[in-house]
Design a protein around this motif. Sequence first.
Motif, short mmCIF file in Angstrom:
data_model
loop_
_atom_site.label_atom_id
_atom_site.label_comp_id
_atom_site.label_asym_id
_atom_site.label_seq_id
_atom_site.Cartn_x
_atom_site.Cartn_y
_atom_site.Cartn_z
N PHE A 1 21.04 -28.67 69.26
CA PHE A 1 21.94 -27.56 68.96
C PHE A 1 22.65 -27.01 70.20
O PHE A 1 23.86 -27.14 70.34
CB PHE A 1 21.14 -26.43 68.27
CG PHE A 1 21.83 -25.10 68.24
CD1 PHE A 1 22.97 -24.90 67.47
CD2 PHE A 1 21.34 -24.04 69.01
CE1 PHE A 1 23.61 -23.66 67.47
CE2 PHE A 1 21.96 -22.80 69.00
CZ PHE A 1 23.11 -22.62 68.23
N PHE A 2 21.89 -26.44 71.12
CA PHE A 2 22.51 -25.69 72.21
C PHE A 2 23.34 -26.58 73.16
O PHE A 2 24.46 -26.23 73.53
CB PHE A 2 21.44 -24.95 73.00
CG PHE A 2 21.99 -24.07 74.09
CD1 PHE A 2 22.79 -22.98 73.78
CD2 PHE A 2 21.72 -24.34 75.42
CE1 PHE A 2 23.31 -22.17 74.78
CE2 PHE A 2 22.24 -23.54 76.43
CZ PHE A 2 23.03 -22.46 76.10
N HIS A 3 22.80 -27.72 73.56
CA HIS A 3 23.50 -28.57 74.52
C HIS A 3 24.63 -29.39 73.90
O HIS A 3 25.40 -30.02 74.62
CB HIS A 3 22.51 -29.52 75.20
CG HIS A 3 21.51 -28.81 76.07
ND1 HIS A 3 21.86 -27.81 76.94
CD2 HIS A 3 20.16 -28.94 76.18
CE1 HIS A 3 20.78 -27.36 77.56
NE2 HIS A 3 19.74 -28.03 77.11
N VAL B 1 25.03 -17.90 78.17
CA VAL B 1 26.36 -18.14 77.61
C VAL B 1 27.32 -17.12 78.22
O VAL B 1 27.03 -15.91 78.22
CB VAL B 1 26.36 -18.00 76.08
CG1 VAL B 1 27.77 -17.99 75.53
CG2 VAL B 1 25.57 -19.13 75.44
N ALA B 2 28.44 -17.59 78.71
CA ALA B 2 29.47 -16.70 79.26
C ALA B 2 28.90 -15.74 80.29
O ALA B 2 29.17 -14.53 80.27
CB ALA B 2 30.17 -15.94 78.14
N GLN B 3 28.04 -16.28 81.17
CA GLN B 3 27.41 -15.50 82.25
C GLN B 3 26.47 -14.41 81.73
O GLN B 3 26.13 -13.48 82.46
CB GLN B 3 28.47 -14.88 83.16
CG GLN B 3 29.42 -15.89 83.79
CD GLN B 3 28.69 -16.97 84.56
OE1 GLN B 3 27.85 -16.67 85.39
NE2 GLN B 3 29.01 -18.24 84.29
N THR C 1 15.77 -12.18 68.22
CA THR C 1 16.63 -12.46 69.37
C THR C 1 17.02 -11.13 70.03
O THR C 1 17.05 -10.09 69.37
CB THR C 1 17.91 -13.21 68.95
OG1 THR C 1 18.62 -12.45 67.96
CG2 THR C 1 17.58 -14.58 68.41
N ALA C 2 17.32 -11.21 71.33
CA ALA C 2 17.72 -10.00 72.05
C ALA C 2 18.38 -10.39 73.37
O ALA C 2 18.23 -11.51 73.85
CB ALA C 2 16.51 -9.11 72.32
N SER C 3 19.10 -9.44 73.94
CA SER C 3 19.78 -9.68 75.21
C SER C 3 18.87 -9.44 76.40
O SER C 3 19.22 -9.75 77.54
CB SER C 3 21.01 -8.78 75.33
OG SER C 3 20.63 -7.42 75.22
N PHE D 1 29.59 -22.59 73.55
CA PHE D 1 29.61 -21.25 73.00
C PHE D 1 30.46 -20.33 73.87
O PHE D 1 30.31 -20.29 75.09
CB PHE D 1 28.18 -20.70 72.89
CG PHE D 1 27.30 -21.51 71.98
CD1 PHE D 1 27.31 -21.29 70.62
CD2 PHE D 1 26.49 -22.51 72.49
CE1 PHE D 1 26.52 -22.04 69.77
CE2 PHE D 1 25.69 -23.27 71.65
CZ PHE D 1 25.71 -23.04 70.29
N GLU D 2 31.32 -19.58 73.21
CA GLU D 2 32.21 -18.67 73.92
C GLU D 2 31.65 -17.26 74.04
O GLU D 2 32.12 -16.47 74.85
CB GLU D 2 33.57 -18.62 73.21
CG GLU D 2 34.27 -19.96 73.08
CD GLU D 2 34.60 -20.59 74.41
OE1 GLU D 2 34.79 -19.82 75.40
OE2 GLU D 2 34.68 -21.84 74.49
#
Length: 268
Positions: free
Chosen positions: A222-224, A122-124, A145-147, A228-229
């Motif tokens: 959900f995701f597709h 999301v957003a690169q 979850t994590a980056s 998401f910004e």
Amino acid sequence: MAGLLSLVELPRSTFYNQVKSLQKPDKHAALKELVKQVYHEQKGLYGYRRIALAIRSRGTLVNKKVVEQLMAGLGLKSIVRPKKYRSYRGTVGRIATNLLERNFVAQRPNQKWVTDVTEFKVAQQKFYLSPVMDLYNGEIVAYETASRPSYDLVGSMLDKALDCLGEKPSLVIHSDQGWQYQQAQYRHKLEQRGVRQSMSRKGNCLDNAAMESFFGTLKSEFFHLKRFESIEELKSGLDEYIRYYNHDRIKIRLNGLSPVDYRTQAAS
């Protein structure tokens, strides 16, 4: 004309049938224009599924397979090539035996769990989800979850999941051969709780098909379907969707109940 057809050995009936078919109006002409319009508006980022959804949102009912065929005929392909996150880095620890052997049916809660990691962009920026699912009812027992796909992502998820267990769980937890699952600290946590570890064979995603199926459902439902910004917006949405998946989303194999309702009803 007769001489020319004879020269190329083409029957007259075949030639005139082709001419007649070419003269017919194209019943998909308007839809083709819509497909091209959406494709170029989205700069080639949409595949046939999302183009079909975009067309439906504009009030035109269309089957995604028809869109797929039209895009192929028009030479339109999404420039995005989805890449599945792969945590396999060879043998960096210990590989466990495949105890599950594609038997995804459990007779009671906390008998068989499956886990894996999936990636979002999301957003690169990349974002990772590590859930564990109970095969008894398809419930997501715990997730993190994590980056970054570090060990802490998987270790934290495992701590949350193990907190749900009793003293003697008699449980098998299955994963692929990702490097996180080979680590000594991961194996030690399982051994401490008496949980047996199971792993898929190398490069065989079907050995963990139940988890792959959940990821497919999560991304298609959900995701597709959303734009998401930010990562924060994605994380909030994941929390909402997993709650919906556990508590509200009914399953045919659970007699029309959600995973939580099925577990609760069975226990009563």
